[in-house]
Scaffold this motif. Structure first.
Motif, PDB file in Angstrom:
ATOM      1  N   LEU A   1      41.587  -1.717  54.461  1.00 56.75           N
ATOM      2  CA  LEU A   1      41.820  -1.013  55.725  1.00 56.75           C
ATOM      3  C   LEU A   1      43.148  -1.444  56.350  1.00 56.75           C
ATOM      4  N   THR A   2      43.438  -2.754  56.257  1.00 56.63           N
ATOM      5  CA  THR A   2      44.718  -3.265  56.775  1.00 56.63           C
ATOM      6  C   THR A   2      45.870  -2.581  56.044  1.00 56.63           C
ATOM      7  N   LEU A   3      45.703  -2.474  54.730  1.00 47.72           N
ATOM      8  CA  LEU A   3      46.733  -1.841  53.898  1.00 47.72           C
ATOM      9  C   LEU A   3      46.908  -0.364  54.275  1.00 47.72           C
ATOM     10  N   ALA A   4      45.777   0.329  54.457  1.00 43.21           N
ATOM     11  CA  ALA A   4      45.842   1.749  54.845  1.00 43.21           C
ATOM     12  C   ALA A   4      46.566   1.888  56.184  1.00 43.21           C
ATOM     13  N   HIS A   5      46.259   0.991  57.125  1.00 41.56           N
ATOM     14  CA  HIS A   5      46.906   0.999  58.449  1.00 41.56           C
ATOM     15  C   HIS A   5      48.422   0.820  58.297  1.00 41.56           C
TER      16      HIS A   5
END
Ligand code: ZN
Length: 216
Positions: free
Chosen positions: A159-163
């Motif tokens: 999720l951090t990466l997607a953000h």
């Protein structure tokens, strides 16, 4: 209630009807074979070439578990699946390398200098160090580059990466619970808000190499 058709009361085709049907069929063939029209209904995927960079310390530090190393691969896959399902954007590997020196704190400028002349569209780097000297930062995005701190939880890391990758498509922070683009990501946040959905789709086919003439 029953509907009965009387014998001989069927619809008779006239020459005008046949001509009308022929014109409609011709129009349908034209619409279906029109590339622009079919692309509007089903836009082609965008592929983003990723250089995966792992800090050398990740593989040499015994306190980093094998699970955390596995999480690097699975978090990229999670982010890519999210982008593909949400926007038709797929992250594909272009290169994979080590970052020999991310001391004392990882930052975009040092990283881009260390891996100069990179042919990929974007760089996704993983570090165990503080990012830009900030203890609480788990990810950063700038200049076609994302740096993420390795985490024990692959889902949170994904999720951090997607953000952060969304920032490379010009997505902005939203102060709304449950959204991936919230400035402080929590485990429960996994939706795209409408504003950022539109921004990312608008920039889906952007050229990541337009500032290549600027040397770091
Ligand atoms: Zn952000």
């Amino acid at each position: 209630m029953k509907i009965r058709f009387k014998h001989g009361a069927g619809w008779r085709l006239t020459c005008r009807d046949v001509f009308g049907i022929f014109i409609i069929c011709l129009l349908l063939v034209f619409i279906c074979s029109d590339k622009n029209f079919s692309e509007t209904l089903n836009p082609p995927k965008a592929y983003v070439k990723v250089d995966r960079v792992a800090s050398f310390k990740i593989v040499t530090d015994p306190s980093v578990s094998e699970d955390q190393i596995d999480n690097i691969v699975s978090s990229i896959r999670l982010a890519s699946d999210n982008f593909e399902n949400s926007f038709g954007i797929r992250l594909i590997y272009c290169d994979s390398e080590f970052w020999p020196n991310d001391e004392p704190s990882a930052n975009v400028l040092t990283l881009r200098k260390d891996i100069a002349n990179n042919p990929c569209d974007i760089v996704i780097a993983f570090t165990t160090r503080q990012i830009s000297g900030n203890v609480s930062t788990i990810g950063i995005a700038a200049a076609e580059t994302v740096i993420v701190r390795v985490h024990k939880d692959a889902r949170l890391q994904g999720l951090t990466l997607a953000h952060e990758v969304a920032h490379l498509f010009w997505a902005v922070h939203v102060d709304k619970d449950g959204m991936i683009m919230s400035p402080e990501l929590k485990m429960t946040e996994n939706s795209w808000d409408e504003l950022n959905r539109r921004i990312i789709i608008l920039n889906k086919y952007q050229n990541f190499h337009k500032y290549d003439f600027l040397r770091f």
